[in-house]
Design a protein around this motif. Sequence first.
Motif, PDB file in Angstrom:
ATOM      1  N   LEU A 128       0.613  -0.970  -0.145  1.00 13.56           N
ATOM      2  CA  LEU A 128       0.491   0.313  -0.199  1.00 13.56           C
ATOM      3  C   LEU A 128       1.119   1.793  -0.081  1.00 13.56           C
ATOM      4  CD1 LEU A 128      -2.997  -0.932   2.214  1.00 13.56           C
ATOM      5  CD2 LEU A 128      -2.657  -0.939  -0.463  1.00 13.56           C
ATOM      6  N   ASP A 129       1.559   1.435   0.681  1.00 11.24           N
ATOM      7  CA  ASP A 129       2.429   2.205   0.748  1.00 11.24           C
ATOM      8  C   ASP A 129       3.215   2.362  -1.659  1.00 11.24           C
ATOM      9  OD1 ASP A 129       4.221   0.097   0.040  1.00 11.24           O
ATOM     10  OD2 ASP A 129       6.319   0.730   1.222  1.00 11.24           O
ATOM     11  N   GLU A 130       3.112   1.466  -1.351  1.00  8.13           N
ATOM     12  CA  GLU A 130       3.567   2.105  -2.555  1.00  8.13           C
ATOM     13  C   GLU A 130       2.424   2.123  -4.559  1.00  8.13           C
ATOM     14  OE1 GLU A 130       6.078  -1.365  -3.866  1.00  8.13           O
ATOM     15  OE2 GLU A 130       8.042  -0.559  -3.689  1.00  8.13           O
ATOM     16  N   PHE A 162      -3.424   3.942   1.657  1.00 11.31           N
ATOM     17  CA  PHE A 162      -3.444   3.554   0.810  1.00 11.31           C
ATOM     18  C   PHE A 162      -1.548   4.957   1.456  1.00 11.31           C
ATOM     19  CE2 PHE A 162      -6.654   1.869  -1.267  1.00 11.31           C
ATOM     20  CZ  PHE A 162      -6.468   1.111  -1.987  1.00 11.31           C
ATOM     21  N   ALA A 163      -0.896   5.212   0.039  1.00 11.45           N
ATOM     22  CA  ALA A 163       0.422   6.040   0.411  1.00 11.45           C
ATOM     23  C   ALA A 163      -0.648   7.238  -0.228  1.00 11.45           C
ATOM     24  CB  ALA A 163       1.425   5.631  -0.473  1.00 11.45           C
ATOM     25  N   PHE A 189       3.500   6.374  -8.399  1.00 13.51           N
ATOM     26  CA  PHE A 189       3.220   5.037  -7.566  1.00 13.51           C
ATOM     27  C   PHE A 189       3.290   3.924  -8.749  1.00 13.51           C
ATOM     28  CE2 PHE A 189       1.326   8.378  -5.301  1.00 13.51           C
ATOM     29  CZ  PHE A 189       1.901   8.195  -3.840  1.00 13.51           C
ATOM     30  N   ARG A 190       4.548   3.173  -8.347  1.00 13.25           N
ATOM     31  CA  ARG A 190       4.027   1.199  -9.128  1.00 13.25           C
ATOM     32  C   ARG A 190       3.248   1.171  -9.517  1.00 13.25           C
ATOM     33  NH1 ARG A 190       8.184  -1.434  -5.750  1.00 13.25           N
ATOM     34  NH2 ARG A 190       7.719  -3.089  -7.334  1.00 13.25           N
ATOM     35  N   ILE A 222       3.729   0.751 -15.061  1.00 16.83           N
ATOM     36  CA  ILE A 222       3.040   1.539 -13.296  1.00 16.83           C
ATOM     37  C   ILE A 222       1.500  -0.248 -13.777  1.00 16.83           C
ATOM     38  CG2 ILE A 222       1.640   2.394 -12.651  1.00 16.83           C
ATOM     39  CD1 ILE A 222       2.821   4.834 -13.705  1.00 16.83           C
ATOM     40  N   ALA A 223       1.704  -0.298 -12.925  1.00 14.37           N
ATOM     41  CA  ALA A 223       0.354  -1.178 -12.593  1.00 14.37           C
ATOM     42  C   ALA A 223      -0.884  -0.820 -12.288  1.00 14.37           C
ATOM     43  CB  ALA A 223       0.448  -2.400 -11.051  1.00 14.37           C
TER      44      ALA A 223
END
Length: 314
Positions: A128-130, A162-163, A189-190, A222-223
């Motif tokens: 979640l940090d990403e 979430f981040a 973000f990834r 990015i996903a």
Amino acid sequence: MSRTGVMICGHGSRDDAACSEYAGVVDLVAARLPEWHVAMGYLEFARPIIREGLDRLRAQGVDRVLAIPGMLFAAGHVKNDVPSVLNAYAAEHGIAIAMGRDLGIDPKLLAAARDRIMAALPDGRASLDETCLVVIGRGTSDSDANGNVAKVTRMLWEGIGFAHAEIGYSGVAHPRTEVALERAVRLGFRRIVVFPYFLFTGVLVRRIYAASDEVARRHPGIAFVRAHYLDDHPLVIETVVERIRGIEAGDVNMNCGLCKYRTQVIGFERDVGAPQESHHHHVEGIGTDGHAHHQHHHPHDHHHHPHPRPNGAG
């Protein structure tokens, strides 16, 4: 002896799948309310229209109706169009119609949204940090309703952990879906989770997912993850049942403090005291998917009115 029935008023869609999902939710709600006759109707596009649903209740001997808008937030359709139709019908047929409030911001709906979002994440809370959450609401010319989408987004962002989160709208309001997604991309973000805060599928939800696919093609590193909309989650059913039972308990008041039809909200001062009238007669029951021949171009939100009175529609 008075007989009470329930009327669940939907927006309506040209999309057969959306109408099927809506009817499925109404069936689940009806199963929770065996003591009352339950009917449904749509404001526009699909059949039965609201008046036809009310006809069905009257044919079953109902002379008192508990009506709720099967819609998330109180924008123009809930504040004006639905109560206008109910008012006219009640006056024409001499029956009592009491209207409840919108589903609104509710802890149960937030929990349902959390479940839909988390179900889309194969690793749960691990990354979640990403991850950036992007919540897309319907969009309306009512800034109070748009603000509700922003509040839901913030509560999901902090509640799940979430981040970051971004807000977008499928139409009328800004930023639009693609702009919100591109903004999330620029933040680096990834992974980006796209969550349509809608009850059912339909043209707008498909557009949201299509926009997500298009942005994903432009940013292959990015996903992008699609979360399912609310649909028939058990907590959605529970919330609808609560709104219906709430009419009997007097829990019918919508948020009037920021209603642009009662209060001078900045930018919408001219809307105070606008007449209560429906603008959807020309698209009532015109059909779904390939059965619709009439093209409806207006932006689905108009100039509207005061809220319905608590003890009757209007």
